[in-house]
Design an enzyme around this catalytic site. Structure first.
Site, PDB file in Angstrom:
ATOM      1  N   LYS A  75       0.855  -1.198   0.000  1.00 12.32           N
ATOM      2  CA  LYS A  75       0.000   0.000   0.000  1.00 12.32           C
ATOM      3  C   LYS A  75       0.886   1.241   0.000  1.00 12.32           C
ATOM      4  O   LYS A  75       1.880   1.299   0.733  1.00 12.32           O
ATOM      5  CB  LYS A  75      -0.893  -0.037   1.249  1.00 12.32           C
ATOM      6  CG  LYS A  75      -1.965   1.042   1.311  1.00 12.32           C
ATOM      7  CD  LYS A  75      -2.811   0.881   2.578  1.00 12.32           C
ATOM      8  CE  LYS A  75      -3.971   1.859   2.641  1.00 12.32           C
ATOM      9  NZ  LYS A  75      -4.771   1.690   3.884  1.00 12.32           N
ATOM     10  N   SER A 150      -9.802   1.583   2.983  1.00 16.30           N
ATOM     11  CA  SER A 150      -8.951   2.363   2.110  1.00 16.30           C
ATOM     12  C   SER A 150      -7.908   1.543   1.341  1.00 16.30           C
ATOM     13  O   SER A 150      -7.393   2.010   0.334  1.00 16.30           O
ATOM     14  CB  SER A 150      -8.218   3.428   2.917  1.00 16.30           C
ATOM     15  OG  SER A 150      -7.299   2.831   3.816  1.00 16.30           O
ATOM     16  N   SER A 174      -9.881  -0.655   7.167  1.00 21.58           N
ATOM     17  CA  SER A 174      -9.287  -0.472   5.839  1.00 21.58           C
ATOM     18  C   SER A 174      -8.573  -1.685   5.259  1.00 21.58           C
ATOM     19  O   SER A 174      -8.187  -1.662   4.089  1.00 21.58           O
ATOM     20  CB  SER A 174      -8.321   0.714   5.853  1.00 21.58           C
ATOM     21  OG  SER A 174      -9.049   1.917   5.815  1.00 21.58           O
TER      22      SER A 174
END
Lengths: 486, 99
Positions: A75, A150, A174
Protein backbone atom coordinates in the site's frame (compact mmCIF):
# COMPACT_ATOMS: atom_id res chain seq x y z
CA UNK A 1 -4.35 -20.33 -7.43
CA UNK A 2 -0.94 -21.27 -6.14
CA UNK A 3 -0.14 -20.85 -2.45
CA UNK A 4 3.07 -19.36 -1.11
CA UNK A 5 3.99 -22.76 0.28
CA UNK A 6 3.61 -24.36 -3.18
CA UNK A 7 5.49 -21.53 -4.94
CA UNK A 8 8.26 -21.86 -2.36
CA UNK A 9 8.59 -25.58 -3.11
CA UNK A 10 8.71 -24.90 -6.84
CA UNK A 11 11.46 -22.32 -6.33
CA UNK A 12 13.54 -24.59 -4.12
CA UNK A 13 13.16 -27.48 -6.57
CA UNK A 14 14.15 -25.10 -9.37
CA UNK A 15 10.97 -25.88 -11.28
CA UNK A 16 10.40 -22.15 -11.58
CA UNK A 17 12.62 -19.17 -10.96
CA UNK A 18 11.90 -16.03 -8.99
CA UNK A 19 12.47 -14.02 -12.17
CA UNK A 20 9.77 -16.07 -13.90
CA UNK A 21 7.35 -15.41 -11.04
CA UNK A 22 8.15 -11.70 -11.12
CA UNK A 23 7.68 -11.50 -14.88
CA UNK A 24 4.38 -13.36 -14.68
CA UNK A 25 3.11 -10.90 -12.08
CA UNK A 26 4.40 -7.89 -14.03
CA UNK A 27 2.83 -9.19 -17.27
CA UNK A 28 -0.48 -9.68 -15.53
CA UNK A 29 -0.27 -6.19 -14.03
CA UNK A 30 0.45 -4.79 -17.48
CA UNK A 31 -2.57 -6.59 -18.89
CA UNK A 32 -5.05 -5.85 -16.10
CA UNK A 33 -4.10 -2.35 -14.95
CA UNK A 34 -5.98 -0.54 -17.74
CA UNK A 35 -9.15 -2.03 -16.21
CA UNK A 36 -8.30 -2.30 -12.50
CA UNK A 37 -6.01 0.61 -11.58
CA UNK A 38 -4.82 -1.17 -8.43
CA UNK A 39 -1.27 0.18 -8.60
CA UNK A 40 0.00 3.74 -8.31
CA UNK A 41 3.61 2.79 -9.07
CA UNK A 42 4.88 -0.37 -10.73
CA UNK A 43 8.42 -1.22 -9.67
CA UNK A 44 9.51 -3.60 -12.44
CA UNK A 45 13.24 -2.85 -12.28
CA UNK A 46 13.69 -3.27 -8.56
CA UNK A 47 11.38 -6.33 -8.63
CA UNK A 48 13.50 -8.07 -11.25
CA UNK A 49 16.73 -7.15 -9.44
CA UNK A 50 15.36 -8.60 -6.20
CA UNK A 51 14.14 -11.73 -8.03
CA UNK A 52 17.57 -12.22 -9.60
CA UNK A 53 19.18 -11.99 -6.17
CA UNK A 54 16.82 -14.70 -4.90
CA UNK A 55 17.59 -16.92 -7.90
CA UNK A 56 21.32 -16.44 -7.27
CA UNK A 57 20.84 -17.63 -3.68
CA UNK A 58 18.94 -20.70 -4.86
CA UNK A 59 21.62 -21.42 -7.47
CA UNK A 60 24.30 -21.16 -4.78
CA UNK A 61 22.43 -23.73 -2.71
CA UNK A 62 21.58 -21.25 0.03
CA UNK A 63 18.44 -21.70 2.07
CA UNK A 64 15.65 -19.24 1.27
CA UNK A 65 12.72 -18.16 3.39
CA UNK A 66 9.05 -18.73 2.57
CA UNK A 67 8.58 -15.24 1.11
CA UNK A 68 11.74 -15.22 -1.01
CA UNK A 69 10.82 -14.65 -4.63
CA UNK A 70 7.12 -14.10 -3.85
CA UNK A 71 5.56 -11.13 -5.72
CA UNK A 72 3.99 -8.68 -3.26
CA UNK A 73 2.12 -5.37 -3.42
CA UNK A 74 2.61 -2.62 -0.83
CA UNK A 75 0.00 0.00 0.00
CA UNK A 76 1.38 3.36 -1.01
CA UNK A 77 1.33 4.79 2.52
CA UNK A 78 4.41 2.82 3.58
CA UNK A 79 7.72 4.52 2.90
CA UNK A 80 10.00 2.82 0.41
CA UNK A 81 13.45 4.38 0.04
CA UNK A 82 14.05 5.63 -3.49
CA UNK A 83 10.52 4.69 -4.62
CA UNK A 84 7.65 7.21 -4.67
CA UNK A 85 5.28 7.13 -1.68
CA UNK A 86 2.28 9.38 -2.25
CA UNK A 87 -0.49 8.11 0.08
CA UNK A 88 -2.57 8.76 -3.06
CA UNK A 89 -2.33 12.45 -2.17
CA UNK A 90 -1.34 15.27 -4.50
CA UNK A 91 0.37 16.91 -1.55
CA UNK A 92 3.00 14.13 -1.69
CA UNK A 93 3.22 14.14 -5.48
CA UNK A 94 6.73 13.03 -6.49
CA UNK A 95 7.75 12.48 -2.84
CA UNK A 96 10.53 9.90 -2.68
CA UNK A 97 11.24 8.83 0.91
CA UNK A 98 14.88 8.90 1.98
CA UNK A 99 14.23 5.97 4.34
CA UNK A 100 12.58 2.57 4.40
CA UNK A 101 9.65 1.55 6.61
CA UNK A 102 10.34 -1.32 9.00
CA UNK A 103 7.80 -3.63 7.34
CA UNK A 104 9.17 -3.16 3.83
CA UNK A 105 12.73 -3.55 5.12
CA UNK A 106 11.73 -6.85 6.74
CA UNK A 107 10.13 -8.01 3.50
CA UNK A 108 13.22 -7.01 1.50
CA UNK A 109 15.39 -8.95 3.92
CA UNK A 110 13.06 -11.94 3.53
CA UNK A 111 13.57 -11.80 -0.25
CA UNK A 112 9.99 -10.80 -1.09
CA UNK A 113 9.66 -9.19 -4.52
CA UNK A 114 7.73 -5.91 -4.38
CA UNK A 115 6.05 -5.44 -7.76
CA UNK A 116 4.48 -2.08 -6.97
CA UNK A 117 2.76 0.35 -4.63
CA UNK A 118 -1.00 0.01 -4.44
CA UNK A 119 -3.75 2.59 -4.61
CA UNK A 120 -5.70 3.77 -1.56
CA UNK A 121 -8.09 6.43 -0.37
CA UNK A 122 -5.97 9.54 0.15
CA UNK A 123 -4.13 9.18 3.49
CA UNK A 124 -6.18 5.99 4.09
CA UNK A 125 -9.34 8.06 4.64
CA UNK A 126 -12.22 6.31 2.96
CA UNK A 127 -14.10 3.07 2.38
CA UNK A 128 -14.08 2.77 -1.41
CA UNK A 129 -10.65 3.92 -2.71
CA UNK A 130 -12.57 6.60 -4.62
CA UNK A 131 -10.83 9.27 -2.52
CA UNK A 132 -7.50 8.56 -4.24
CA UNK A 133 -6.01 11.73 -5.69
CA UNK A 134 -4.87 9.78 -8.75
CA UNK A 135 -7.20 7.01 -9.89
CA UNK A 136 -10.24 4.94 -8.97
CA UNK A 137 -9.61 1.23 -8.48
CA UNK A 138 -12.18 -1.23 -9.80
CA UNK A 139 -13.48 -4.31 -8.03
CA UNK A 140 -12.17 -7.38 -9.93
CA UNK A 141 -15.55 -9.14 -9.49
CA UNK A 142 -17.46 -6.29 -11.15
CA UNK A 143 -15.50 -3.45 -12.69
CA UNK A 144 -18.36 -0.97 -12.16
CA UNK A 145 -18.10 -1.44 -8.40
CA UNK A 146 -15.64 -0.26 -5.75
CA UNK A 147 -13.06 -2.58 -4.14
CA UNK A 148 -13.73 -1.09 -0.70
CA UNK A 149 -11.13 0.92 1.12
CA UNK A 150 -8.95 2.36 2.11
CA UNK A 151 -6.60 -0.49 1.08
CA UNK A 152 -8.65 -1.11 -2.09
CA UNK A 153 -5.61 -1.33 -4.35
CA UNK A 154 -4.01 -4.09 -2.28
CA UNK A 155 -7.30 -6.03 -1.99
CA UNK A 156 -8.04 -5.79 -5.73
CA UNK A 157 -4.45 -6.67 -6.69
CA UNK A 158 -4.53 -9.84 -4.59
CA UNK A 159 -8.04 -10.81 -5.77
CA UNK A 160 -6.96 -10.37 -9.40
CA UNK A 161 -3.66 -12.24 -8.83
CA UNK A 162 -1.56 -9.23 -9.83
CA UNK A 163 0.53 -10.25 -6.84
CA UNK A 164 0.39 -13.19 -4.43
CA UNK A 165 0.01 -11.20 -1.22
CA UNK A 166 -0.07 -7.54 -0.23
CA UNK A 167 0.23 -5.23 2.74
CA UNK A 168 -2.49 -2.86 3.79
CA UNK A 169 -3.16 -0.66 6.80
CA UNK A 170 -6.31 -0.66 8.89
CA UNK A 171 -7.45 2.27 11.05
CA UNK A 172 -11.20 1.59 11.07
CA UNK A 173 -11.54 -1.41 8.74
CA UNK A 174 -9.29 -0.47 5.84
CA UNK A 175 -7.93 -4.02 5.47
CA UNK A 176 -10.97 -6.12 6.44
CA UNK A 177 -13.68 -4.20 4.55
CA UNK A 178 -11.88 -4.21 1.15
CA UNK A 179 -10.91 -7.85 1.75
CA UNK A 180 -14.62 -8.62 2.21
CA UNK A 181 -15.64 -6.69 -0.90
CA UNK A 182 -12.89 -8.32 -3.00
CA UNK A 183 -13.28 -11.86 -1.62
CA UNK A 184 -9.83 -12.28 -0.07
CA UNK A 185 -8.40 -12.82 3.40
CA UNK A 186 -7.34 -9.66 5.24
CA UNK A 187 -6.08 -9.41 8.79
CA UNK A 188 -5.74 -6.44 11.11
CA UNK A 189 -3.34 -7.47 13.86
CA UNK A 190 -3.45 -6.45 17.52
CA UNK A 191 -2.45 -2.82 17.99
CA UNK A 192 1.32 -2.84 18.52
CA UNK A 193 2.07 -6.22 16.93
CA UNK A 194 3.45 -4.76 13.69
CA UNK A 195 5.79 -1.75 13.62
CA UNK A 196 4.40 1.41 12.06
CA UNK A 197 7.81 3.00 11.53
CA UNK A 198 7.57 4.46 8.03
CA UNK A 199 3.80 4.10 7.81
CA UNK A 200 2.41 7.55 7.05
CA UNK A 201 0.31 8.38 10.10
CA UNK A 202 -3.46 8.85 9.88
CA UNK A 203 -4.85 8.17 13.38
CA UNK A 204 -1.98 6.96 15.51
CA UNK A 205 -3.95 5.34 18.34
CA UNK A 206 -5.69 3.11 15.77
CA UNK A 207 -3.42 2.56 12.72
CA UNK A 208 -2.07 -0.94 12.21
CA UNK A 209 -0.41 -2.69 9.25
CA UNK A 210 -1.56 -6.15 8.18
CA UNK A 211 -1.57 -8.75 5.40
CA UNK A 212 -3.85 -9.63 2.49
CA UNK A 213 -3.75 -13.11 0.93
CA UNK A 214 -5.90 -15.41 -1.15
CA UNK A 215 -5.79 -17.93 1.68
CA UNK A 216 -5.49 -17.78 5.46
CA UNK A 217 -2.15 -19.54 5.23
CA UNK A 218 -0.70 -16.97 2.81
CA UNK A 219 -1.82 -14.18 5.14
CA UNK A 220 -0.24 -16.05 8.06
CA UNK A 221 3.09 -16.36 6.25
CA UNK A 222 3.12 -12.63 5.59
CA UNK A 223 2.13 -11.78 9.16
CA UNK A 224 5.02 -13.84 10.55
CA UNK A 225 7.42 -11.85 8.38
CA UNK A 226 6.25 -8.38 9.47
CA UNK A 227 5.29 -8.84 13.13
CA UNK A 228 7.63 -8.13 16.02
CA UNK A 229 9.12 -5.54 18.32
CA UNK A 230 10.73 -2.50 16.76
CA UNK A 231 12.58 0.08 18.87
CA UNK A 232 11.73 2.67 16.19
CA UNK A 233 8.00 2.45 17.03
CA UNK A 234 7.32 3.39 20.65
CA UNK A 235 3.94 1.61 20.56
CA UNK A 236 5.55 -1.63 19.41
CA UNK A 237 4.92 -4.58 21.75
CA UNK A 238 7.76 -6.68 23.15
CA UNK A 239 6.25 -10.10 22.55
CA UNK A 240 7.36 -13.42 21.12
CA UNK A 241 6.12 -13.89 17.56
CA UNK A 242 5.06 -17.44 16.74
CA UNK A 243 5.42 -18.92 13.27
CA UNK A 244 1.75 -18.37 12.45
CA UNK A 245 1.86 -20.40 9.23
CA UNK A 246 3.25 -23.45 11.04
CA UNK A 247 0.46 -23.28 13.62
CA UNK A 248 -2.24 -23.83 11.02
CA UNK A 249 -0.68 -26.63 9.00
CA UNK A 250 -1.57 -29.09 7.62
CA UNK A 251 -5.30 -29.62 8.16
CA UNK A 252 -5.53 -28.02 11.52
CA UNK A 253 -8.62 -28.28 13.73
CA UNK A 254 -8.66 -26.11 16.87
CA UNK A 255 -8.08 -28.24 19.96
CA UNK A 256 -10.67 -28.57 22.65
CA UNK A 257 -13.93 -26.76 22.88
CA UNK A 258 -13.92 -23.55 20.91
CA UNK A 259 -16.42 -20.94 22.07
CA UNK A 260 -17.60 -18.58 19.36
CA UNK A 261 -19.77 -15.57 20.17
CA UNK A 262 -22.11 -13.97 17.66
CA UNK A 263 -22.21 -10.21 18.27
CA UNK A 264 -25.96 -9.67 18.51
CA UNK A 265 -25.78 -5.97 17.65
CA UNK A 266 -24.20 -6.63 14.23
CA UNK A 267 -27.26 -8.45 12.90
CA UNK A 268 -30.37 -6.54 11.95
CA UNK A 269 -30.89 -2.91 10.94
CA UNK A 270 -28.98 -1.84 7.82
CA UNK A 271 -27.53 -5.28 7.14
CA UNK A 272 -28.06 -6.72 3.64
CA UNK A 273 -30.25 -9.84 3.82
CA UNK A 274 -27.81 -11.83 1.71
CA UNK A 275 -24.87 -10.85 3.94
CA UNK A 276 -26.87 -11.95 6.99
CA UNK A 277 -27.74 -15.30 5.34
CA UNK A 278 -24.18 -16.07 4.27
CA UNK A 279 -22.61 -15.14 7.60
CA UNK A 280 -25.21 -17.17 9.49
CA UNK A 281 -24.47 -20.14 7.22
CA UNK A 282 -20.76 -19.68 7.94
CA UNK A 283 -21.49 -19.72 11.67
CA UNK A 284 -23.34 -23.02 11.17
CA UNK A 285 -20.25 -24.38 9.45
CA UNK A 286 -18.18 -23.36 12.47
CA UNK A 287 -20.71 -25.20 14.63
CA UNK A 288 -20.36 -28.33 12.49
CA UNK A 289 -16.60 -28.05 12.97
CA UNK A 290 -17.17 -28.37 16.71
CA UNK A 291 -17.47 -24.78 17.86
CA UNK A 292 -19.92 -23.94 20.62
CA UNK A 293 -21.97 -20.96 19.49
CA UNK A 294 -23.29 -18.32 21.88
CA UNK A 295 -25.07 -15.05 21.29
CA UNK A 296 -23.17 -12.20 22.90
CA UNK A 297 -24.36 -8.66 23.48
CA UNK A 298 -21.96 -5.74 23.09
CA UNK A 299 -24.42 -2.93 23.90
CA UNK A 300 -22.06 -0.10 22.95
CA UNK A 301 -20.92 -1.66 19.65
CA UNK A 302 -22.85 0.69 17.38
CA UNK A 303 -21.50 3.76 19.21
CA UNK A 304 -18.11 2.86 17.80
CA UNK A 305 -18.87 4.63 14.55
CA UNK A 306 -19.59 8.11 15.98
CA UNK A 307 -16.74 7.73 18.51
CA UNK A 308 -14.35 6.80 15.70
CA UNK A 309 -15.35 9.73 13.50
CA UNK A 310 -14.42 12.04 16.36
CA UNK A 311 -11.21 10.31 17.47
CA UNK A 312 -9.72 9.50 14.06
CA UNK A 313 -10.24 12.94 12.47
CA UNK A 314 -8.95 14.58 15.66
CA UNK A 315 -5.74 12.59 15.50
CA UNK A 316 -5.59 13.15 11.74
CA UNK A 317 -5.90 16.92 12.12
CA UNK A 318 -2.78 16.84 14.30
CA UNK A 319 -0.89 14.28 12.19
CA UNK A 320 -1.57 16.07 8.92
CA UNK A 321 -0.36 19.39 10.29
CA UNK A 322 3.07 18.20 9.13
CA UNK A 323 2.15 18.93 5.51
CA UNK A 324 3.41 22.49 5.66
CA UNK A 325 5.22 22.72 2.29
CA UNK A 326 8.55 23.19 4.07
CA UNK A 327 10.25 19.81 4.41
CA UNK A 328 8.71 17.70 1.62
CA UNK A 329 5.79 17.53 -0.78
CA UNK A 330 4.42 20.23 -3.03
CA UNK A 331 4.36 23.98 -2.36
CA UNK A 332 1.87 26.48 -3.70
CA UNK A 333 3.52 29.13 -5.88
CA UNK A 334 3.61 32.85 -5.13
CA UNK A 335 2.49 32.86 -1.49
CA UNK A 336 3.35 36.24 0.06
CA UNK A 337 3.96 34.90 3.53
CA UNK A 338 4.20 31.68 5.51
CA UNK A 339 0.55 31.36 6.55
CA UNK A 340 -0.62 31.90 2.98
CA UNK A 341 1.85 29.25 1.84
CA UNK A 342 0.42 26.74 4.34
CA UNK A 343 -3.18 27.49 3.46
CA UNK A 344 -2.76 27.51 -0.31
CA UNK A 345 -0.56 24.42 -0.41
CA UNK A 346 -2.96 22.43 1.73
CA UNK A 347 -5.91 23.69 -0.34
CA UNK A 348 -4.25 22.49 -3.54
CA UNK A 349 -2.72 19.29 -2.15
CA UNK A 350 -5.51 17.73 -0.08
CA UNK A 351 -8.64 16.16 -1.53
CA UNK A 352 -12.17 16.79 -0.30
CA UNK A 353 -12.46 13.93 2.22
CA UNK A 354 -9.09 14.75 3.78
CA UNK A 355 -10.13 18.40 4.14
CA UNK A 356 -13.45 17.31 5.63
CA UNK A 357 -11.77 15.14 8.25
CA UNK A 358 -9.18 17.79 9.10
CA UNK A 359 -12.06 20.23 9.58
CA UNK A 360 -13.99 17.75 11.76
CA UNK A 361 -10.95 16.99 13.89
CA UNK A 362 -9.92 20.62 14.25
CA UNK A 363 -13.46 21.47 15.32
CA UNK A 364 -13.67 18.58 17.80
CA UNK A 365 -10.40 19.62 19.43
CA UNK A 366 -11.07 23.34 19.43
CA UNK A 367 -11.68 25.39 22.55
CA UNK A 368 -15.18 24.93 23.92
CA UNK A 369 -15.90 21.68 22.11
CA UNK A 370 -13.13 19.40 23.39
CA UNK A 371 -15.13 17.95 26.30
CA UNK A 372 -18.32 17.47 24.29
CA UNK A 373 -16.64 15.62 21.44
CA UNK A 374 -13.09 14.34 21.91
CA UNK A 375 -13.24 13.60 25.62
CA UNK A 376 -16.70 12.06 25.33
CA UNK A 377 -15.54 9.86 22.44
CA UNK A 378 -12.56 8.65 24.46
CA UNK A 379 -14.86 7.69 27.32
CA UNK A 380 -17.15 5.83 24.92
CA UNK A 381 -14.06 4.11 23.59
CA UNK A 382 -13.37 2.83 27.11
CA UNK A 383 -16.94 1.47 27.30
CA UNK A 384 -16.56 -0.33 23.97
CA UNK A 385 -13.32 -1.93 25.15
CA UNK A 386 -15.10 -2.96 28.36
CA UNK A 387 -17.85 -4.65 26.32
CA UNK A 388 -15.25 -6.66 24.43
CA UNK A 389 -13.45 -7.59 27.67
CA UNK A 390 -16.73 -8.87 29.10
CA UNK A 391 -17.48 -10.82 25.91
CA UNK A 392 -14.08 -12.50 25.95
CA UNK A 393 -14.75 -13.81 29.45
CA UNK A 394 -17.44 -15.99 27.86
CA UNK A 395 -16.02 -16.80 24.41
CA UNK A 396 -12.69 -17.23 22.62
CA UNK A 397 -13.60 -15.65 19.30
CA UNK A 398 -16.31 -13.22 18.22
CA UNK A 399 -18.00 -13.28 14.84
CA UNK A 400 -19.88 -10.67 12.79
CA UNK A 401 -20.33 -9.66 9.17
CA UNK A 402 -17.29 -7.69 7.96
CA UNK A 403 -19.25 -5.20 5.86
CA UNK A 404 -23.00 -4.54 6.02
CA UNK A 405 -23.20 -4.77 2.21
CA UNK A 406 -21.38 -6.34 -0.71
CA UNK A 407 -19.43 -4.09 -3.11
CA UNK A 408 -21.40 -0.98 -4.06
CA UNK A 409 -21.31 0.94 -7.34
CA UNK A 410 -18.64 3.55 -7.90
CA UNK A 411 -20.14 6.98 -7.21
CA UNK A 412 -23.02 5.56 -5.17
CA UNK A 413 -21.92 6.97 -1.81
CA UNK A 414 -19.55 9.81 -2.67
CA UNK A 415 -22.13 12.57 -2.31
CA UNK A 416 -23.10 11.63 1.24
CA UNK A 417 -20.10 11.19 3.56
CA UNK A 418 -22.20 9.68 6.38
CA UNK A 419 -23.51 6.87 4.16
CA UNK A 420 -19.91 6.05 3.22
CA UNK A 421 -18.85 6.11 6.90
CA UNK A 422 -21.51 3.47 7.66
CA UNK A 423 -19.53 0.92 5.60
CA UNK A 424 -17.16 0.63 8.55
CA UNK A 425 -19.82 0.01 11.18
CA UNK A 426 -18.70 -3.58 11.87
CA UNK A 427 -14.96 -3.09 11.75
CA UNK A 428 -14.39 0.17 13.65
CA UNK A 429 -15.04 -1.07 17.23
CA UNK A 430 -12.23 -3.63 16.75
CA UNK A 431 -9.72 -0.82 16.12
CA UNK A 432 -11.02 1.21 19.05
CA UNK A 433 -10.36 -1.78 21.31
CA UNK A 434 -7.01 -2.60 19.64
CA UNK A 435 -8.04 -6.18 18.91
CA UNK A 436 -7.06 -8.47 16.03
CA UNK A 437 -9.71 -9.07 13.37
CA UNK A 438 -9.75 -11.05 10.16
CA UNK A 439 -12.00 -11.15 7.10
CA UNK A 440 -12.68 -14.60 5.67
CA UNK A 441 -14.65 -15.03 2.41
CA UNK A 442 -17.92 -16.83 3.19
CA UNK A 443 -19.98 -16.80 0.00
CA UNK A 444 -21.36 -14.71 -2.83
CA UNK A 445 -24.54 -12.73 -3.38
CA UNK A 446 -26.83 -13.29 -6.38
CA UNK A 447 -24.74 -10.83 -8.43
CA UNK A 448 -21.63 -12.92 -7.82
CA UNK A 449 -20.13 -10.42 -5.37
CA UNK A 450 -18.15 -11.75 -2.39
CA UNK A 451 -19.45 -11.73 1.17
CA UNK A 452 -17.06 -11.68 4.13
CA UNK A 453 -17.21 -12.85 7.73
CA UNK A 454 -15.25 -11.06 10.42
CA UNK A 455 -13.63 -13.02 13.24
CA UNK A 456 -12.37 -11.00 16.21
CA UNK A 457 -9.84 -12.26 18.74
CA UNK A 458 -8.49 -11.33 22.15
CA UNK A 459 -5.41 -9.09 22.29
CA UNK A 460 -2.53 -11.04 20.68
CA UNK A 461 -4.99 -13.78 19.78
CA UNK A 462 -3.79 -13.95 16.16
CA UNK A 463 -2.83 -17.64 16.39
CA UNK A 464 -6.30 -18.81 17.38
CA UNK A 465 -7.93 -16.40 14.95
CA UNK A 466 -5.88 -17.77 12.07
CA UNK A 467 -6.54 -21.34 13.18
CA UNK A 468 -10.30 -20.84 13.26
CA UNK A 469 -10.27 -18.95 9.96
CA UNK A 470 -8.18 -21.70 8.40
CA UNK A 471 -10.44 -24.46 9.70
CA UNK A 472 -13.43 -22.66 8.19
CA UNK A 473 -11.62 -22.09 4.92
CA UNK A 474 -10.66 -25.77 4.66
CA UNK A 475 -14.30 -26.74 5.15
CA UNK A 476 -15.49 -24.45 2.33
CA UNK A 477 -14.33 -23.57 -1.17
CA UNK A 478 -15.17 -19.86 -1.41
CA UNK A 479 -11.50 -18.92 -1.44
CA UNK A 480 -10.90 -21.09 -4.50
CA UNK A 481 -13.20 -19.03 -6.70
CA UNK A 482 -11.49 -16.34 -8.73
CA UNK A 483 -12.90 -13.34 -10.60
CA UNK A 484 -13.37 -13.82 -14.33
CA UNK A 485 -10.82 -11.35 -15.61
CA UNK A 486 -10.08 -12.76 -19.08
CA UNK B 1 -25.00 20.81 16.96
CA UNK B 2 -25.32 22.99 13.87
CA UNK B 3 -22.28 24.67 12.47
CA UNK B 4 -22.62 27.84 10.41
CA UNK B 5 -20.54 29.17 7.59
CA UNK B 6 -18.68 31.61 9.81
CA UNK B 7 -17.60 28.76 12.09
CA UNK B 8 -16.51 26.75 9.05
CA UNK B 9 -14.29 29.67 8.02
CA UNK B 10 -12.86 29.96 11.53
CA UNK B 11 -12.06 26.23 11.73
CA UNK B 12 -10.53 26.33 8.23
CA UNK B 13 -8.21 29.08 9.38
CA UNK B 14 -7.21 27.10 12.47
CA UNK B 15 -6.53 24.10 10.22
CA UNK B 16 -4.58 26.27 7.76
CA UNK B 17 -6.86 25.38 4.89
CA UNK B 18 -7.87 27.90 2.23
CA UNK B 19 -11.39 26.74 1.35
CA UNK B 20 -13.16 27.96 -1.77
CA UNK B 21 -16.66 29.46 -1.36
CA UNK B 22 -18.01 26.29 -2.99
CA UNK B 23 -16.23 24.12 -0.43
CA UNK B 24 -17.55 26.25 2.43
CA UNK B 25 -21.03 25.82 1.04
CA UNK B 26 -20.56 22.06 0.73
CA UNK B 27 -18.93 21.54 4.13
CA UNK B 28 -21.35 23.61 6.21
CA UNK B 29 -24.38 21.26 5.92
CA UNK B 30 -22.18 18.12 5.74
CA UNK B 31 -20.28 18.91 8.93
CA UNK B 32 -23.56 19.86 10.61
CA UNK B 33 -25.16 16.52 9.81
CA UNK B 34 -22.05 14.63 10.96
CA UNK B 35 -22.00 16.62 14.21
CA UNK B 36 -25.68 15.85 14.69
CA UNK B 37 -24.90 12.18 14.18
CA UNK B 38 -22.34 12.44 17.00
CA UNK B 39 -25.06 13.53 19.42
CA UNK B 40 -26.13 9.91 19.98
CA UNK B 41 -23.00 9.53 22.14
CA UNK B 42 -24.92 11.55 24.73
CA UNK B 43 -27.18 8.52 25.22
CA UNK B 44 -24.33 6.76 27.02
CA UNK B 45 -23.63 7.55 30.64
CA UNK B 46 -19.89 8.14 30.97
CA UNK B 47 -19.90 9.90 34.34
CA UNK B 48 -17.35 7.69 36.07
CA UNK B 49 -15.45 6.51 33.03
CA UNK B 50 -11.79 7.33 32.51
CA UNK B 51 -11.09 8.50 28.95
CA UNK B 52 -9.12 5.95 26.97
CA UNK B 53 -6.24 7.43 25.00
CA UNK B 54 -4.52 4.22 24.05
CA UNK B 55 -5.23 0.52 24.09
CA UNK B 56 -1.86 -0.64 25.36
CA UNK B 57 0.10 0.30 28.42
CA UNK B 58 3.27 2.09 27.47
CA UNK B 59 5.41 4.07 29.82
CA UNK B 60 7.86 6.60 28.45
CA UNK B 61 9.99 5.03 25.76
CA UNK B 62 13.46 6.49 25.67
CA UNK B 63 16.72 5.86 23.89
CA UNK B 64 20.27 6.98 24.56
CA UNK B 65 20.97 10.52 23.45
CA UNK B 66 23.44 9.75 20.71
CA UNK B 67 23.54 11.14 17.19
CA UNK B 68 22.31 8.69 14.61
CA UNK B 69 22.98 9.37 10.96
CA UNK B 70 20.68 6.88 9.31
CA UNK B 71 19.37 9.48 6.92
CA UNK B 72 21.69 11.71 5.00
CA UNK B 73 21.16 15.48 5.30
CA UNK B 74 21.47 15.90 1.53
CA UNK B 75 18.80 13.27 0.92
CA UNK B 76 16.42 15.00 3.33
CA UNK B 77 17.00 18.45 1.88
CA UNK B 78 16.47 17.17 -1.65
CA UNK B 79 12.81 16.44 -0.81
CA UNK B 80 12.12 20.03 0.26
CA UNK B 81 10.24 22.27 -2.20
CA UNK B 82 12.94 24.92 -1.75
CA UNK B 83 16.30 24.85 -0.04
CA UNK B 84 19.37 27.02 0.29
CA UNK B 85 22.64 25.56 1.47
CA UNK B 86 21.93 23.48 4.56
CA UNK B 87 18.53 25.10 5.14
CA UNK B 88 14.89 24.82 4.14
CA UNK B 89 13.89 28.00 2.33
CA UNK B 90 10.49 29.55 3.19
CA UNK B 91 8.68 32.78 2.34
CA UNK B 92 8.72 35.76 4.65
CA UNK B 93 7.75 34.82 8.21
CA UNK B 94 7.52 38.19 9.96
CA UNK B 95 4.45 40.45 9.75
CA UNK B 96 2.04 37.71 8.73
CA UNK B 97 -1.64 37.92 9.55
CA UNK B 98 -1.27 35.61 12.57
CA UNK B 99 -4.03 36.21 15.08
Amino acid sequence: MTSIRELHKQLVRKERSAVELANEALDRIQRLEPKLHSFLHITADSALAQAKAVDAKIAAGEEIGMLAGIPIGIKDNMCTAGIPTTCASKILDKFVPPYESTVTQKLKDAGAVMVGKTNLDEFAMGSSTENSGYQVTANPWDLSRVPGGSSGGSAAAVAAAECVVALGSDTGGSIRQPAALCGVVGLKPTYGLVSRYGLVAYASSLDQIGPFGRSVEDAAVLLSAIAGYDPKDSTSLKVEIPNYAKLIRPNFRPRGRLRVGIIKETFGGGLDTVVEEKVKAAIETLQHLGAEIQIISCPTFSYGLPAYYIIAPSEASANLARYDAVKYGIRAEDADNLVEMYKETRAQGFGTEVKRRIMLGTYALSAGYYDAYYLKAQKVRALIKQDFDNAFEKVDVLVSPTSPTTAFKAGEKTADPLSMYLSDLMTIPVNLAGLPGINVPCGFDDKGLPVGMQLIGKPLGESLLLQVAHAYEQATDWHLKTPKLQ
Amino acid sequence: MKIDREQVQKVAHLARLALTPAEEEQFTPQLSSILEYFEQLGELNTDNIEPMTRVIEVSNVTRSDTIQTEIDREDLLREAPAQEGDFFRVPQIMSTDEE
